[in-house]
Scaffold this active site. Structure first.
Site, PDB file in Angstrom:
ATOM      1  N   LYS A   1       1.095  -1.100   0.181  1.00 39.27           N
ATOM      2  CA  LYS A   1      -0.178   0.154   0.016  1.00 39.27           C
ATOM      3  C   LYS A   1       0.852   1.387   0.197  1.00 39.27           C
ATOM      4  CE  LYS A   1      -2.193  -0.949   3.860  1.00 39.27           C
ATOM      5  NZ  LYS A   1      -1.373  -2.651   4.402  1.00 39.27           N
TER       6      LYS A   1
ATOM      7  N   ARG B   1      -9.527   0.872   8.901  1.00 40.99           N
ATOM      8  CA  ARG B   1      -9.486  -0.649   9.253  1.00 40.99           C
ATOM      9  C   ARG B   1     -10.649  -1.694   9.138  1.00 40.99           C
ATOM     10  NH1 ARG B   1      -3.714   1.010   8.707  1.00 40.99           N
ATOM     11  NH2 ARG B   1      -2.527  -1.876   9.369  1.00 40.99           N
TER      12      ARG B   1
ATOM     13  N   ARG C   1      11.938  -4.883   5.017  1.00 40.50           N
ATOM     14  CA  ARG C   1      12.197  -3.859   4.777  1.00 40.50           C
ATOM     15  C   ARG C   1      12.730  -2.340   5.568  1.00 40.50           C
ATOM     16  NH1 ARG C   1       5.776  -2.353   5.333  1.00 40.50           N
ATOM     17  NH2 ARG C   1       5.542  -2.284   7.278  1.00 40.50           N
TER      18      ARG C   1
ATOM     19  N   ARG D   1      10.760   0.159  11.159  1.00 40.86           N
ATOM     20  CA  ARG D   1      10.005  -0.266  12.267  1.00 40.86           C
ATOM     21  C   ARG D   1      10.442  -1.107  13.520  1.00 40.86           C
ATOM     22  NH1 ARG D   1       4.970   0.385   8.872  1.00 40.86           N
ATOM     23  NH2 ARG D   1       4.087  -1.016   9.823  1.00 40.86           N
TER      24      ARG D   1
ATOM     25  N   ARG E   1      -0.843  -8.689  13.346  1.00 41.86           N
ATOM     26  CA  ARG E   1      -1.390  -7.099  12.529  1.00 41.86           C
ATOM     27  C   ARG E   1      -2.318  -8.050  11.393  1.00 41.86           C
ATOM     28  NH1 ARG E   1       4.511  -4.635  11.240  1.00 41.86           N
ATOM     29  NH2 ARG E   1       3.510  -3.662   9.170  1.00 41.86           N
TER      30      ARG E   1
HETATM   31  P1  AP5 Z   1       5.235  -1.922   1.803  1.00 39.32           P
HETATM   32  O1  AP5 Z   1       4.341  -1.029   0.944  1.00 39.32           O
HETATM   33  O2  AP5 Z   1       5.702  -0.901   2.868  1.00 39.32           O
HETATM   34  O3  AP5 Z   1       3.128  -2.080   2.640  1.00 39.32           O
HETATM   35  P2  AP5 Z   1       2.096  -1.853   3.819  1.00 39.32           P
HETATM   36  O4  AP5 Z   1       1.063  -2.680   2.514  1.00 39.32           O
HETATM   37  O5  AP5 Z   1       2.123  -0.367   2.951  1.00 39.32           O
HETATM   38  O6  AP5 Z   1       2.753  -2.479   4.771  1.00 39.32           O
HETATM   39  P3  AP5 Z   1       2.595  -1.812   5.529  1.00 39.32           P
HETATM   40  O7  AP5 Z   1       3.258  -3.035   7.114  1.00 39.32           O
HETATM   41  O8  AP5 Z   1       3.211  -0.241   6.374  1.00 39.32           O
HETATM   42  O9  AP5 Z   1       0.789  -1.913   6.384  1.00 39.32           O
HETATM   43  P4  AP5 Z   1       0.432  -1.439   7.715  1.00 39.32           P
HETATM   44  O10 AP5 Z   1      -0.571  -1.393   7.088  1.00 39.32           O
HETATM   45  O11 AP5 Z   1       0.446  -3.276   8.417  1.00 39.32           O
HETATM   46  O12 AP5 Z   1       0.718  -0.598   8.597  1.00 39.32           O
HETATM   47  P5  AP5 Z   1       0.770   0.538   8.527  1.00 39.32           P
HETATM   48  O13 AP5 Z   1       1.728   2.202   9.278  1.00 39.32           O
HETATM   49  O14 AP5 Z   1      -0.862   1.285   7.793  1.00 39.32           O
HETATM   50  O15 AP5 Z   1       5.633  -3.116   1.304  1.00 39.32           O
HETATM   51  C1  AP5 Z   1       6.248  -3.850   1.987  1.00 39.32           C
HETATM   52  C2  AP5 Z   1       8.098  -4.071   1.960  1.00 39.32           C
HETATM   53  O16 AP5 Z   1       7.831  -4.741   0.586  1.00 39.32           O
HETATM   54  C3  AP5 Z   1       8.716  -3.100   1.346  1.00 39.32           C
HETATM   55  O17 AP5 Z   1       9.958  -3.116   1.305  1.00 39.32           O
HETATM   56  C4  AP5 Z   1       8.916  -3.137  -0.377  1.00 39.32           C
HETATM   57  O18 AP5 Z   1       9.777  -2.335  -1.125  1.00 39.32           O
HETATM   58  C5  AP5 Z   1       8.564  -4.501  -1.099  1.00 39.32           C
HETATM   59  N1  AP5 Z   1       6.860  -4.578  -1.765  1.00 39.32           N
HETATM   60  C6  AP5 Z   1       6.476  -3.950  -1.999  1.00 39.32           C
HETATM   61  N2  AP5 Z   1       5.220  -4.156  -2.842  1.00 39.32           N
HETATM   62  C7  AP5 Z   1       6.043  -5.436  -3.503  1.00 39.32           C
HETATM   63  C8  AP5 Z   1       6.407  -5.938  -4.535  1.00 39.32           C
HETATM   64  N3  AP5 Z   1       5.371  -6.069  -5.685  1.00 39.32           N
HETATM   65  N4  AP5 Z   1       6.981  -7.001  -4.589  1.00 39.32           N
HETATM   66  C9  AP5 Z   1       8.306  -7.335  -4.233  1.00 39.32           C
HETATM   67  N5  AP5 Z   1       8.282  -5.783  -3.072  1.00 39.32           N
HETATM   68  C10 AP5 Z   1       7.846  -5.223  -2.872  1.00 39.32           C
HETATM   69  O19 AP5 Z   1      -0.050   0.515  10.017  1.00 39.32           O
HETATM   70  C11 AP5 Z   1       1.011   0.595  11.539  1.00 39.32           C
HETATM   71  C12 AP5 Z   1      -0.047   0.367  13.119  1.00 39.32           C
HETATM   72  O20 AP5 Z   1      -0.918   1.328  12.973  1.00 39.32           O
HETATM   73  C13 AP5 Z   1      -1.286  -1.016  12.874  1.00 39.32           C
HETATM   74  O21 AP5 Z   1      -0.423  -2.110  13.168  1.00 39.32           O
HETATM   75  C14 AP5 Z   1      -1.947   0.124  14.316  1.00 39.32           C
HETATM   76  O22 AP5 Z   1      -1.726  -0.318  15.397  1.00 39.32           O
HETATM   77  C15 AP5 Z   1      -1.925   1.013  14.012  1.00 39.32           C
HETATM   78  N6  AP5 Z   1      -3.043   1.769  12.379  1.00 39.32           N
HETATM   79  C16 AP5 Z   1      -2.516   2.098  11.579  1.00 39.32           C
HETATM   80  N7  AP5 Z   1      -3.672   2.455  10.757  1.00 39.32           N
HETATM   81  C17 AP5 Z   1      -4.647   2.624  11.544  1.00 39.32           C
HETATM   82  C18 AP5 Z   1      -6.658   2.531  11.459  1.00 39.32           C
HETATM   83  N8  AP5 Z   1      -6.529   2.801  11.067  1.00 39.32           N
HETATM   84  N9  AP5 Z   1      -6.743   1.834  12.469  1.00 39.32           N
HETATM   85  C19 AP5 Z   1      -5.979   1.860  13.507  1.00 39.32           C
HETATM   86  N10 AP5 Z   1      -4.641   1.451  14.057  1.00 39.32           N
HETATM   87  C20 AP5 Z   1      -4.034   1.442  13.101  1.00 39.32           C
END
Ligand code: AP5
Length: 215
Positions: A13, A88, A127, A161, A172
């Site tokens: 994402k 979410r 990552r 992270r 997660r």
């Molecule tokens: P990346 O693009 O970083 O993946 P992502 O989907 O953004 O993953 P996140 O871990 O950031 O999502 P998340 O939803 O767990 O975390 P968030 O910060 O929202 O890609 C991952 C890796 O793969 C990278 O290294 C990339 O280079 C590689 N990659 C990408 N595409 C690829 C491909 N096609 N092929 C190969 N490699 C690839 O949330 C963190 C925490 O915050 C949550 O756990 C929660 O506690 C809280 N939180 C955030 N939002 C909310 C909400 N709305 N409600 C409640 N709690 C929330």
């Protein structure tokens, strides 16, 4: 245009949101990034969110929806929004409808990044980001062209992270399955869901998303 990028942790994402920003001048609204900034700044929201995030659980709906509303208020009316990691839960999805309607906006696309969960642990634990500009990299899939130097800003400091360890990633993912995946049928009923193969190479994923937003 207003888009939701939906998918489990590590689906890509954030990666694809950054590319949409570069190509279309849209704004990425990542609740994860907003919460991490609040934790770093030690704000009341950050103090509440820190332990929850370290466990891999979800922060309260009210907190994240308030953050999204504030971000939208700081954007020009003509600038498109990419919702990354929000909504979410069913409650957040309902809040988003109200938040958008109150600002004269509506959702154009919900793009689901379909992935194989087993591959995601490797993606996430490998990552890291540039500590200066935030550009994302991966030990195996996306390394800087010059080792140790950021392609975008020439920074030489990188960070990982605290929630990117296997145990937290599993929590997660469980949260995603239990609370986030159930919001999809509601969007499907509105005819705005497009599914993209998130296991394809990054550039192929980007091309598939470009075809959707060009419609
Ligand atoms: P990346 O693009 O970083 O993946 P992502 O989907 O953004 O993953 P996140 O871990 O950031 O999502 P998340 O939803 O767990 O975390 P968030 O910060 O929202 O890609 C991952 C890796 O793969 C990278 O290294 C990339 O280079 C590689 N990659 C990408 N595409 C690829 C491909 N096609 N092929 C190969 N490699 C690839 O949330 C963190 C925490 O915050 C949550 O756990 C929660 O506690 C809280 N939180 C955030 N939002 C909310 C909400 N709305 N409600 C409640 N709690 C929330």
């Amino acid at each position: 245009m207003n888009i939701i990028l939906l998918g489990p942790p590590g689906a890509g994402k954030g990666t694809q949101a950054q590319r949409l920003v570069e190509r279309h001048g849209m704004r990425q609204l990542s609740t994860g990034d907003m919460l991490r900034a609040a934790v770093k700044a030690g704000t009341p929201v950050g103090l509440q969110a820190k332990a929850v995030m370290e466990r891999g659980e979800l922060v309260s709906d009210d907190i994240v929806s308030a953050l999204i509303g504030e971000e939208l208020d700081g954007m020009g009316a003509g600038v498109g929004a990419i919702f990354d990691g929000y909504p979410r839960t069913e409650a957040q999805a309902a809040s988003l409808d109200g938040i958008l309607a109150a600002r004269g906006r509506s959702l154009d696309h919900v793009i689901e990044l379909a992935v194989d969960e087993d591959a995601l642990v490797e993606r996430i634990t490998g990552r890291y980001t540039c500590a200066t500009c935030g550009k994302g990299y991966h030990d195996k899939f996306e390394q800087p062209k010059l080792p140790g130097v950021c392609d975008k800003c020439n920074g030489t400091e990188f960070k990982r992270r605290p929630d990117d360890n296997e145990e937290t990633v599993r929590t997660r993912m469980a949260e995603y399955r239990a609370k986030t995946a159930p919001i999809l049928p509601g969007y499907e009923a509105r005819g705005i869901v497009a599914r993209v193969n998130g296991m394809a190479e990054m550039d192929h994923v980007t091309a598939a998303i470009e075809r959707i937003v060009a419609k």
